[in-house]
Design a protein around this motif. Structure first.
Motif, PDB file in Angstrom:
ATOM      1  N   UNK A  14       0.860  -1.174   0.000  1.00 45.30           N
ATOM      2  CA  UNK A  14       0.000   0.000   0.000  1.00 45.30           C
ATOM      3  C   UNK A  14       0.900   1.227   0.000  1.00 45.30           C
ATOM      4  N   UNK A  15       0.325   2.378  -0.287  1.00 45.37           N
ATOM      5  CA  UNK A  15       1.111   3.612  -0.301  1.00 45.37           C
ATOM      6  C   UNK A  15       0.450   4.632   0.609  1.00 45.37           C
ATOM      7  N   UNK A  16       1.231   5.168   1.536  1.00 46.43           N
ATOM      8  CA  UNK A  16       0.766   6.226   2.434  1.00 46.43           C
ATOM      9  C   UNK A  16       1.263   7.555   1.897  1.00 46.43           C
ATOM     10  N   UNK A  42      -4.113   8.172   2.872  1.00 49.20           N
ATOM     11  CA  UNK A  42      -3.659   9.558   2.866  1.00 49.20           C
ATOM     12  C   UNK A  42      -4.168  10.338   4.063  1.00 49.20           C
ATOM     13  N   UNK A  43      -3.407  11.336   4.406  1.00 48.43           N
ATOM     14  CA  UNK A  43      -3.705  12.227   5.521  1.00 48.43           C
ATOM     15  C   UNK A  43      -4.307  13.503   4.945  1.00 48.43           C
ATOM     16  N   UNK A  53      -2.785  19.567  -1.710  1.00 49.33           N
ATOM     17  CA  UNK A  53      -3.930  19.456  -2.613  1.00 49.33           C
ATOM     18  C   UNK A  53      -4.023  18.065  -3.244  1.00 49.33           C
ATOM     19  N   UNK A  54      -2.885  17.439  -3.482  1.00 43.67           N
ATOM     20  CA  UNK A  54      -2.895  16.074  -4.013  1.00 43.67           C
ATOM     21  C   UNK A  54      -3.557  15.105  -3.040  1.00 43.67           C
ATOM     22  N   UNK A  55      -3.314  15.296  -1.735  1.00 44.41           N
ATOM     23  CA  UNK A  55      -3.951  14.460  -0.718  1.00 44.41           C
ATOM     24  C   UNK A  55      -5.468  14.580  -0.801  1.00 44.41           C
ATOM     25  N   UNK A  56      -5.952  15.807  -0.906  1.00 46.96           N
ATOM     26  CA  UNK A  56      -7.400  16.033  -0.971  1.00 46.96           C
ATOM     27  C   UNK A  56      -7.990  15.440  -2.245  1.00 46.96           C
ATOM     28  N   UNK A  66      -6.662   8.600   6.675  1.00 45.41           N
ATOM     29  CA  UNK A  66      -5.889   8.302   7.876  1.00 45.41           C
ATOM     30  C   UNK A  66      -5.961   9.534   8.771  1.00 45.41           C
ATOM     31  N   UNK A  67      -6.685   9.392   9.902  1.00 46.02           N
ATOM     32  CA  UNK A  67      -6.856  10.512  10.832  1.00 46.02           C
ATOM     33  C   UNK A  67      -5.868  10.473  11.973  1.00 46.02           C
TER      34      UNK A  67
END
Length: 94
Positions: A14-16, A42-43, A53-56, A66-67
């Motif tokens: 997986x990728x975080x 993602x966070x 912005x990429x995360x969103x 991931x919170x």
């Protein structure tokens, strides 16, 4: 797509994604992982921060949110259990 990004995505179960601009090597890796059918974790980030912005975008596309550390442990456990056989099964079919 850069070969190194594809290799990184292929090797990981997986990728975080911690912080990714929309146009970045991180997003190239994330897109490579998606094309390989890998789960993306993602966070979230503040909406006006360009560095996240990429995360969103990934969250809007269905990435796993991931919170906190508990979310990360649950997601990691799920991925590890799906990709590895229990120690008791190792060598049974070899």
């Amino acid at each position: 797509m850069a070969t190194g990004n594809i290799v990184i995505a292929a090797l990981a179960p997986t990728t975080l994604i911690v912080e990714a601009r929309r146009r970045s090597g991180t997003m190239v890796t994330a897109n490579a992982a998606l094309s390989l059918g890998k789960e993306i974790l993602t966070i979230p980030t503040f909406p006006t921060t360009s560095s996240g912005q990429g995360n969103l975008d990934l969250l809007a596309q269905g990435a796993t949110l991931i919170r906190d550390a508990d979310d990360l442990m649950v997601a990691w456990s799920r991925v590890v259990c799906a990709t590895h056989r229990p120690v008791s099964e190792v060598g049974e079919d070899e």
